[in-house]
Write an enzyme that holds these catalytic residues in place. Structure first.
Site, PDB file in Angstrom:
ATOM      1  N   HIS A  29      42.105  52.898  47.929  1.00 42.62           N
ATOM      2  CA  HIS A  29      40.735  52.361  47.836  1.00 42.62           C
ATOM      3  C   HIS A  29      39.957  52.364  49.154  1.00 42.62           C
ATOM      4  CE1 HIS A  29      42.119  50.611  43.982  1.00 42.62           C
ATOM      5  NE2 HIS A  29      43.096  50.016  44.637  1.00 42.62           N
ATOM      6  N   ASP A  30      40.446  51.606  50.119  1.00 43.56           N
ATOM      7  CA  ASP A  30      39.613  51.265  51.278  1.00 43.56           C
ATOM      8  C   ASP A  30      39.181  52.438  52.153  1.00 43.56           C
ATOM      9  OD1 ASP A  30      39.671  48.626  50.515  1.00 43.56           O
ATOM     10  OD2 ASP A  30      41.338  48.089  51.819  1.00 43.56           O
ATOM     11  N   THR A  32      36.157  46.058  53.746  1.00 46.84           N
ATOM     12  CA  THR A  32      37.240  46.509  52.851  1.00 46.84           C
ATOM     13  C   THR A  32      38.084  45.322  52.388  1.00 46.84           C
ATOM     14  OG1 THR A  32      38.739  46.974  54.693  1.00 46.84           O
ATOM     15  CG2 THR A  32      37.334  48.790  53.963  1.00 46.84           C
ATOM     16  N   ASP A  68      41.094  43.268  55.544  1.00 43.80           N
ATOM     17  CA  ASP A  68      42.160  42.296  55.262  1.00 43.80           C
ATOM     18  C   ASP A  68      43.504  43.031  55.126  1.00 43.80           C
ATOM     19  OD1 ASP A  68      41.466  43.549  52.847  1.00 43.80           O
ATOM     20  OD2 ASP A  68      42.017  41.799  51.633  1.00 43.80           O
ATOM     21  N   ASP A  94      43.713  49.164  53.702  1.00 51.25           N
ATOM     22  CA  ASP A  94      42.893  48.803  54.868  1.00 51.25           C
ATOM     23  C   ASP A  94      43.451  49.483  56.121  1.00 51.25           C
ATOM     24  OD1 ASP A  94      41.270  46.061  53.963  1.00 51.25           O
ATOM     25  OD2 ASP A  94      43.228  46.249  53.022  1.00 51.25           O
ATOM     26  N   ASN A 141      44.172  40.066  51.221  1.00 55.29           N
ATOM     27  CA  ASN A 141      45.456  40.552  50.711  1.00 55.29           C
ATOM     28  C   ASN A 141      46.588  39.582  51.050  1.00 55.29           C
ATOM     29  OD1 ASN A 141      44.715  42.936  49.374  1.00 55.29           O
ATOM     30  ND2 ASN A 141      44.491  43.995  51.328  1.00 55.29           N
ATOM     31  N   PHE A 163      39.421  42.929  42.998  1.00 46.90           N
ATOM     32  CA  PHE A 163      39.964  41.909  43.895  1.00 46.90           C
ATOM     33  C   PHE A 163      38.980  41.454  44.989  1.00 46.90           C
ATOM     34  CE2 PHE A 163      42.095  40.609  47.788  1.00 46.90           C
ATOM     35  CZ  PHE A 163      42.835  39.539  47.335  1.00 46.90           C
ATOM     36  N   ASN A 164      38.403  42.393  45.749  1.00 47.64           N
ATOM     37  CA  ASN A 164      37.572  41.985  46.899  1.00 47.64           C
ATOM     38  C   ASN A 164      36.368  41.154  46.470  1.00 47.64           C
ATOM     39  OD1 ASN A 164      39.241  43.247  48.729  1.00 47.64           O
ATOM     40  ND2 ASN A 164      38.019  45.124  48.807  1.00 47.64           N
TER      41      ASN A 164
HETATM   42  C1  BDR Z   1      41.055  46.127  47.111  1.00 50.00           C
HETATM   43  O1  BDR Z   1      41.903  44.993  47.030  1.00 50.00           O
HETATM   44  C2  BDR Z   1      42.872  45.031  48.028  1.00 50.00           C
HETATM   45  O2  BDR Z   1      44.133  44.701  47.525  1.00 50.00           O
HETATM   46  C3  BDR Z   1      42.833  46.405  48.631  1.00 50.00           C
HETATM   47  O3  BDR Z   1      43.107  46.338  50.021  1.00 50.00           O
HETATM   48  C4  BDR Z   1      41.427  46.868  48.376  1.00 50.00           C
HETATM   49  O4  BDR Z   1      40.557  46.450  49.414  1.00 50.00           O
HETATM   50  C5  BDR Z   1      41.219  46.929  45.844  1.00 50.00           C
HETATM   51  O5  BDR Z   1      40.865  46.159  44.741  1.00 50.00           O
HETATM   52 CA    CA Z   2      41.378  45.614  51.506  1.00 52.73          CA
END
Ligand code: BDR
Ligand code: CA
Length: 310
Positions: free
Chosen positions: A239-240, A124, A11, A16, A40, A165-166
């Site tokens: 993160h991703d 991701t 996303d 990402d 996102n 979040f994901n």
């Molecule tokens: C995740 O949430 C998104 O904002 C980032 O791309 C990542 O995948 C981190 O919590």
């Molecule tokens: Ca992401």
């Protein structure tokens, strides 16, 4: 070296975009397709971002638009982190590349069904596309070699104290994937918050001096700023890309098998990944949960990922 075949479901999203960058030209990865989900930002924006990133980097891989909203819950986006476009910062030339006409869920189903069971699903973003594919064609489940996701946390969340979040963006989809019975590697905030992109890392990557490093620098300028404003980090947690990095070199991550369950029932802890680190419950392990990361190795993988471009 045998390449790991992957479908990257994302996303974009600044981090990402770096995951796409790492997967795009790695000699260790065979990137079969990029499937895009709302997360996102809205689907229209995340698809546009995926197209811009792949066009800029000359990654000759098809991009498929998928689900624009979660399976059940109301849509949520992360504009506070990723901006109005979902990828604020870099300025791209006029976009010519187009998304494929096929829906991402259809692409996932067809590709897995035609496979020998050797495809790793890397997610991701919210897991909507993969979960929908499993529900539309349950025969794909046994075809999935492994699911490697960025999402969740066995410590603190980043949207609520409990949830990342994901996962919270489509907890039902995550629940479907975690209960699929396929091997799951959960790359959560517990490790991704250890790879903070400090200014000296940005300088190091800038020295690579190609179009990938230019994009990296432009992405991090926005991403690190908003992460600092919101969370107080001196560098944005990348993160991703950890998902792709651990496929390029598994030694970068330390994982621990745990019983991991997505909470879709409670209110205050909705979307939490309950990971039984100590094995209190005596339940079977359902995921390999990342517990540590070799930070230096990770930045080496990122730098090499950028160097793979002209
Ligand atoms: C995740 O949430 C998104 O904002 C980032 O791309 C990542 O995948 C981190 O919590
Ligand atoms: Ca992401």
């Amino acid at each position: 070296m045998e390449k790991t075949k992957i479908i990257l479901d994302c996303d974009p999203g600044h981090d990402d975009a770096v995951a796409v960058m790492l997967a795009g030209k790695s000699p260790a990865i065979d990137l079969l397709g990029i499937t895009v989900v709302a997360g996102n930002q809205t689907l229209e924006k995340t698809v546009r971002n995926a197209l811009n990133v792949t066009a800029w980097l000359d990654i000759d891989v098809p991009v498929y638009a998928g689900c624009g909203q979660p399976m059940i819950r109301e849509k949520m986006v992360a504009g506070d982190i990723h901006g109005e476009s979902g990828l604020d910062g870099p300025v791209f030339p006029p976009l010519e590349k187009k998304a494929e006409p096929m829906h991402a869920v259809e692409f996932i189903i067809r590709t897995l069904m035609a496979s020998d069971g050797d495809i790793t699903m890397v997610t991701t973003g919210p897991m909507t596309n993969l979960a929908m594919a499993m529900r539309m064609e349950p025969r794909i489940v046994e075809k999935i070699r492994r699911i490697v996701l960025m999402g969740g946390s066995y410590t603190n969340g980043n949207v609520t104290p409990a949830a990342e979040f994901n996962i919270i963006a489509d907890a039902d989809a995550a629940y479907v994937c975690f209960t699929s019975g396929r091997p799951v590697t959960m790359v959560g905030l517990d490790v991704t918050r250890k790879v903070l992109c400090y200014p000296e890392i940005v300088e190091r990557m800038a020295k690579v001096g190609n179009k990938a490093s230019q994009l990296f620098v432009d992405l991090m300028a926005h991403f690190c700023k908003t992460q600092k404003e919101i969370f107080g980090w001196a560098g944005g947690p990348l993160h991703d890309p950890v998902t792709v990095a651990c496929l390029i070199d598994p030694a970068v991550l330390t994982t621990k098998p745990m019983n991991a369950q997505v909470d879709i029932r409670s209110t205050s802890s909705y979307g939490r990944t309950n990971c039984d680190y100590f094995g209190y419950m005596g339940l079977p392990a359902t995921a390999d949960v990342a517990v540590d990361i070799d930070v230096e190795k990770f930045w080496d993988i990122v730098e090499q990922g950028l160097r793979n471009y002209d």
